[in-house]
Enzyme design. Structure first.
Site, mmCIF file in Angstrom:
data_model
loop_
_atom_site.group_PDB
_atom_site.id
_atom_site.type_symbol
_atom_site.label_atom_id
_atom_site.label_comp_id
_atom_site.label_asym_id
_atom_site.label_seq_id
_atom_site.Cartn_x
_atom_site.Cartn_y
_atom_site.Cartn_z
ATOM 1 C CE LYS A 106 -4.458 0.899 0.280
ATOM 2 N NZ LYS A 106 -5.519 -0.051 -0.086
HETATM 3 N N1 GLU Z 1 -7.008 0.357 -3.290
HETATM 4 C C1 GLU Z 1 -7.813 -0.778 -3.614
HETATM 5 C C2 GLU Z 1 -7.926 -1.705 -2.416
HETATM 6 O O1 GLU Z 1 -7.799 -1.294 -1.290
HETATM 7 C C3 GLU Z 1 -7.374 -1.457 -4.896
HETATM 8 C C4 GLU Z 1 -6.021 -2.064 -4.896
HETATM 9 C C5 GLU Z 1 -5.562 -2.578 -6.250
HETATM 10 O O2 GLU Z 1 -6.346 -2.586 -7.182
HETATM 11 O O3 GLU Z 1 -4.399 -2.958 -6.327
HETATM 12 O O4 GLU Z 1 -8.217 -2.858 -2.535
#
Ligand code: GLU
Length: 475
Positions: A106
């Site tokens: 993240k």
């Molecule tokens: N930010 C989104 C999540 O928390 C998508 C992550 C992604 O597509 O890699 O799942």
């Protein structure tokens, strides 16, 4: 029972520990899976408005049991290391649960995006992307970001372009980030994917009478009273699809500046349009208003969808939440302490790592599309249509041979003759993913006497999958 609120990361770890204690793992593996591998902090300067402004950003890699690692980049003033690490851990468990072949990561940037114009945001995003890419923290084979709160297609397009400029001979450059606009290597259906996933998750839940019964519910989604917290990308799409396609009644919408309620149902499209135009829900006609948004969270309803921030259901308000079914469209909306309280009361919680996995699932499809350099359906679509035409022709020939005593329904013909385009294939892949992942969770939920909730089941399934990857690597 938890008495004081832990941090977000601690909360995720507590939930992990509860599940891990019920599993039989070799010594040390549990800790290896739980801990966050690395978090990179970057502080960089951007020349803006005649001065140099310094920004702080993070990219956390929770687990590299599979690579690339995957997870969004969040733009918010509240971004901090603890939060990014909690979110990256959730990405690991989420990807494992829905079998997206990624480790968890993240990113975040401490910024209020509303304070900057588009040109400034582009400078900031490109600089952040440069800092990450030069350390392989953006890379199609190692680390693939995506949108999260405060970011969207536009930021992803800038990141993709920045990476491509720095890696001019990388033929797979587009796969360095997902959630891009369609004309910049994106995939149909990614924008609404998380909301769509919430809808598919609820549909699957409602297919199982025993599961509904645990929440004291019956029937299907038609007429169910739903309260949504947060009408951003996820909450808006989930509410819209549930209202338009499943006949659910959106009785409450909670936003930053207040909440709307209407027992007869709010028009999601109209509220969204108002929100975009006025920056809040205040003043919206055709609804009751509450300035204390929290109180609407505690209103009577069938389904509560927290689709905003983490920690909104906590030790303070958990005991007052009336919804018998909560689906966590946001990441970590229920703290570990609140989870204890709700579990004890028999509230059924469809956990975040499953409920909001639609986004990363379609990101996975986008990444595969970028690596294969071809749109889904491009090779098969017309061939499929031609074969269906053969069947229709033959049926029509038989019909006329039998004196036209029966005919094909024109609506059937139209539907049957149309080959699947990329959007239909994406939806089909997402639906399949959400159904299979739900079934894997519910099997544990129903089969094990020591597991009483879906969150623990979800952790058991995903920890089991991560552990299997480690074992396969000989660790
Ligand atoms: N930010 C989104 C999540 O928390 C998508 C992550 C992604 O597509 O890699 O799942």
């Amino acid at each position: 029972m938890i008495k004081t609120e832990p941090t977000f990361r601690e909360s995720v770890d507590l939930m992990f520990n509860r599940a891990a204690a019920l599993m039989d793992m070799p010594p040390g593996l549990e800790e290896k899976i739980r801990v966050c591998n690395a978090t990179y902090t970057v502080r960089f300067g951007v020349r803006l408005r005649g001065g140099l402004q310094t920004f702080t950003g993070y990219r956390s890699v929770h687990s590299e049991h599979m690579e690339p690692v995957k997870g969004g980049i969040r733009y918010a003033i509240s971004v901090n290391q603890d939060e990014v690490e909690a979110l990256s851990a959730l990405m690991t468990y989420k990807c494992a649960l829905v079998e997206a072949p990624f480790g968890g990561a993240k990113g975040g940037l401490c910024i209020d995006p509303l304070q900057y114009d588009e040109y400034e945001l582009e400078q900031i995003t490109r600089r952040f992307a440069y800092e990450l890419a030069k350390r392989d923290l953006i890379d199609p084979a190692q680390n693939v970001p995506a949108p999260d709160m405060g970011t969207g297609e536009r930021e992803m397009a800038w990141i993709a372009d920045q990476y491509a400029r720095m890696n001019t001979t990388d033929i797979n450059a587009k796969a360095c980030v997902t959630g891009k606009p369609l004309n910049a290597g994106g995939i149909a259906g990614r924008v609404e994917a998380t909301g769509r996933g919430v809808q598919y998750a609820l549909r699957e839940f409602f297919r199982h009478p025993e599961d509904k019964a645990k929440a004291g519910l019956s029937g299907d989604l038609e007429g169910k009273r739903v309260i949504v917290q947060g009408l951003g990308n996820v909450g808006y799409h989930a509410a819209k699809f549930l209202q338009e396609e499943d006949g659910a009644i959106i009785t409450g919408i909670i936003e930053r500046d207040g909440a709307l309620f209407n027992p007869d149902g709010l028009d999601v499209e109209a509220v969204r349009a108002w929100l975009i135009r006025h920056g809040g829900v205040c003043g919206y006609p055709d609804a009751g208003h509450a300035t204390d948004s929290g109180s609407v969270l505690e209103e009577d309803c069938d389904i509560l969808i927290p689709a905003a921030l983490e920690g909104v259901i906590n030790l303070e308000n958990a005991a007052r939440i009336k919804a018998p079914l909560i689906i966590e469209a946001a990441n970590g909306p229920i703290t570990a302490g609140a989870d204890d309280i709700l579990r004890e009361r028999g509230t059924v919680i469809i956990p975040d790592m499953y409920a909001n996995a639609g986004g990363v699932t379609v990101s996975y499809f986008e990444w595969v599309k970028n690596l294969s350099h071809i749109r889904f359906g491009r090779m098969q679509r017309r061939q499929e249509e031609a074969r269906h035409q053969l069947v229709v022709n033959e049926l029509e020939r038989l019909s006329s041979a039998l004196g036209n005593s029966w005919t094909l329904d024109p609506r059937f013909k139209e539907k049957y003759l149309r080959g699947a385009d990329e959007l239909e294939l994406v939806r089909s892949g997402l639906d399949d993913t959400m159904r299979i992942a739900y079934q894997s969770m519910r099997e544990v939920w129903h089969d094990r006497d020591d597991v009483a909730d879906l969150r623990t089941s979800a952790y058991i399934v995903s920890i089991g999958k991560v552990a299997a990857s480690y074992r396969a690597k000989g660790l």
